[in-house]
Scaffold this active site. Structure first.
Site, PDB file in Angstrom:
ATOM      1  N   LYS A  22      22.898  43.114  19.809  1.00 39.30           N
ATOM      2  CA  LYS A  22      22.933  43.196  18.344  1.00 39.30           C
ATOM      3  C   LYS A  22      21.787  42.383  17.727  1.00 39.30           C
ATOM      4  O   LYS A  22      21.079  42.850  16.846  1.00 39.30           O
ATOM      5  CB  LYS A  22      24.279  42.686  17.803  1.00 39.30           C
ATOM      6  CG  LYS A  22      25.492  43.427  18.356  1.00 39.30           C
ATOM      7  CD  LYS A  22      26.795  42.887  17.799  1.00 39.30           C
ATOM      8  CE  LYS A  22      27.107  41.449  18.159  1.00 39.30           C
ATOM      9  NZ  LYS A  22      27.319  41.197  19.593  1.00 39.30           N
ATOM     10  N   ARG A  97      34.155  41.607  12.430  1.00 37.07           N
ATOM     11  CA  ARG A  97      34.535  41.362  13.814  1.00 37.07           C
ATOM     12  C   ARG A  97      36.036  41.501  14.030  1.00 37.07           C
ATOM     13  O   ARG A  97      36.528  41.323  15.135  1.00 37.07           O
ATOM     14  CB  ARG A  97      34.130  39.932  14.134  1.00 37.07           C
ATOM     15  CG  ARG A  97      33.480  39.778  15.460  1.00 37.07           C
ATOM     16  CD  ARG A  97      33.145  38.307  15.560  1.00 37.07           C
ATOM     17  NE  ARG A  97      32.564  37.987  16.802  1.00 37.07           N
ATOM     18  CZ  ARG A  97      31.256  37.856  16.983  1.00 37.07           C
ATOM     19  NH1 ARG A  97      30.417  38.065  16.015  1.00 37.07           N
ATOM     20  NH2 ARG A  97      30.824  37.502  18.157  1.00 37.07           N
ATOM     21  N   ARG A 143      20.203  34.882  29.115  1.00 36.15           N
ATOM     22  CA  ARG A 143      19.643  34.764  27.758  1.00 36.15           C
ATOM     23  C   ARG A 143      19.039  33.380  27.501  1.00 36.15           C
ATOM     24  O   ARG A 143      19.609  32.355  27.850  1.00 36.15           O
ATOM     25  CB  ARG A 143      20.723  35.035  26.713  1.00 36.15           C
ATOM     26  CG  ARG A 143      20.187  34.797  25.293  1.00 36.15           C
ATOM     27  CD  ARG A 143      21.041  35.366  24.227  1.00 36.15           C
ATOM     28  NE  ARG A 143      22.416  34.900  24.283  1.00 36.15           N
ATOM     29  CZ  ARG A 143      23.381  35.417  23.554  1.00 36.15           C
ATOM     30  NH1 ARG A 143      23.126  36.425  22.742  1.00 36.15           N
ATOM     31  NH2 ARG A 143      24.608  34.947  23.645  1.00 36.15           N
ATOM     32  N   ARG A 176      22.270  28.987  24.909  1.00 31.46           N
ATOM     33  CA  ARG A 176      23.344  28.774  23.938  1.00 31.46           C
ATOM     34  C   ARG A 176      24.549  28.155  24.621  1.00 31.46           C
ATOM     35  O   ARG A 176      24.915  28.549  25.721  1.00 31.46           O
ATOM     36  CB  ARG A 176      23.725  30.121  23.304  1.00 31.46           C
ATOM     37  CG  ARG A 176      23.221  30.238  21.882  1.00 31.46           C
ATOM     38  CD  ARG A 176      23.380  31.599  21.335  1.00 31.46           C
ATOM     39  NE  ARG A 176      24.757  32.093  21.340  1.00 31.46           N
ATOM     40  CZ  ARG A 176      25.113  33.253  20.808  1.00 31.46           C
ATOM     41  NH1 ARG A 176      24.203  34.017  20.229  1.00 31.46           N
ATOM     42  NH2 ARG A 176      26.367  33.655  20.840  1.00 31.46           N
ATOM     43  N   ARG A 187      34.960  34.920  25.193  1.00 30.80           N
ATOM     44  CA  ARG A 187      34.338  35.721  24.131  1.00 30.80           C
ATOM     45  C   ARG A 187      34.566  37.212  24.387  1.00 30.80           C
ATOM     46  O   ARG A 187      34.831  37.970  23.466  1.00 30.80           O
ATOM     47  CB  ARG A 187      32.833  35.429  24.058  1.00 30.80           C
ATOM     48  CG  ARG A 187      32.539  34.068  23.438  1.00 30.80           C
ATOM     49  CD  ARG A 187      31.126  33.621  23.720  1.00 30.80           C
ATOM     50  NE  ARG A 187      30.125  34.505  23.177  1.00 30.80           N
ATOM     51  CZ  ARG A 187      28.884  34.601  23.654  1.00 30.80           C
ATOM     52  NH1 ARG A 187      28.505  33.867  24.685  1.00 30.80           N
ATOM     53  NH2 ARG A 187      28.032  35.412  23.098  1.00 30.80           N
TER      54      ARG A 187
END
Ligand code: AP5
Length: 238
Positions: A22, A97, A143, A176, A187
């Site tokens: 996203k 969400r 990431r 992160r 998550r």
């Protein structure tokens, strides 16, 4: 990607699991259509960094990989959407969400936003980026993010030219906090339970488009630009 400044595209909503792309795609939409990216994850991380009242509440919830309660997100999103740069359109990444957030967004747009919007009433184009589960895990594990400009990298899939260093501004890339293995699991569970119903919300209203997010970044971008431009050409106007 060439920039398209000649027309406004109105609101864009990107849905998808953690790691679906996203943020990556939102930045490309920003560059092409000159509309701002509203990432509720980024807004919340900024509240945490500034230790605001909201940030103090959100910090532990986010660290556990759970969703912040709906009612704490509404003022934050409304304040951002009221800013003048959103008038021609915006790309929402990470919101809505939950199904109640989707209902809240529709009501906010109807009751407030469309009156001020440069495009008048134009329902958001809602695009769900679908990616298979193992690929999500692989992407999140690799990431890296630039703390200065927000550019997103991946050590496996989209590496910077120099290891751990942002190509744009030379900052040292960070991992992160919520990309740790145990948090990623929470998550993804929150996504299954709370965020999948958002797709049902739009699907049942005939407003859900999908993109195959397993493809390389440029190919996903091409699908998304096509969906946005078809929508802007008339299908979503009312
Ligand atoms: P948020 O920051 O929104 O995180 P998320 O939804 O978990 O999504 P991510 O940012 O992890 O993934 P992404 O889809 O943007 O993928 P990316 O482009 O980085 O939310 C964080 C937390 O904030 C939540 O857990 C919650 O606590 C709270 N929160 C936020 N909004 C909320 C809300 N509305 N209500 C309640 N709580 C809220 O890509 C991932 C990686 O894959 C990158 O390394 C990238 O380089 C790579 N990649 C991307 N696309 C491709 C591709 N096509 N091929 C190969 N690699 C790719």
């Amino acid at each position: 990607m060439a920039q398209e400044t000649s027309r406004n595209v109105g609101p864009v909503v990107l849905l998808g699991a953690p790691g679906a792309g996203k943020g990556t795609q939102a930045k490309r939409i920003v560059a092409r259509y000159s509309i701002p990216q509203i990432s509720t994850g980024d807004l919340l991380r900024d509240h945490v960094a500034r230790a605001t009242d909201l940030g103090r509440i959100a910090k532990d919830i986010m660290a556990r990989g759970e969703l912040v309660p709906d009612d704490l997100t509404y003022d934050m999103v409304a304040q951002r959407l009221r800013q003048v740069d959103c008038e021609p359109g915006f790309v929402l990444d990470g919101f809505p969400r939950t199904a109640p957030q989707a209902g809240w967004l529709d009501a906010f747009l109807e009751n407030e936003f469309f009156d001020n919007s440069k495009r008048g009433k134009c329902l958001p184009v809602v695009i769900q980026i679908n990616v298979n589960y193992n690929e999500l895990l692989h992407r999140l594990a690799g990431r890296r993010t630039c703390p200065t400009c927000g550019r997103i990298y991946n050590v496996h899939l989209q590496s910077p030219r120099v290891a751990d260093t942002c190509d744009v501004d030379g900052s040292r890339l960070i991992i992160r906090d919520d990309d740790r293995c145990e948090v990623v699991e929470a998550r993804l569970k929150a996504y299954e339970l709370q965020t999948k119903p958002v797709a049902d919300y739009y699907w049942s209203r005939g407003r859900l488009l999908t993109a195959n997010g397993d493809l390389p970044v440029d190919e996903v971008t091409a699908q998304i630009f096509r969906a946005i431009e078809n929508h802007a050409a008339g299908s979503g106007k009312s």
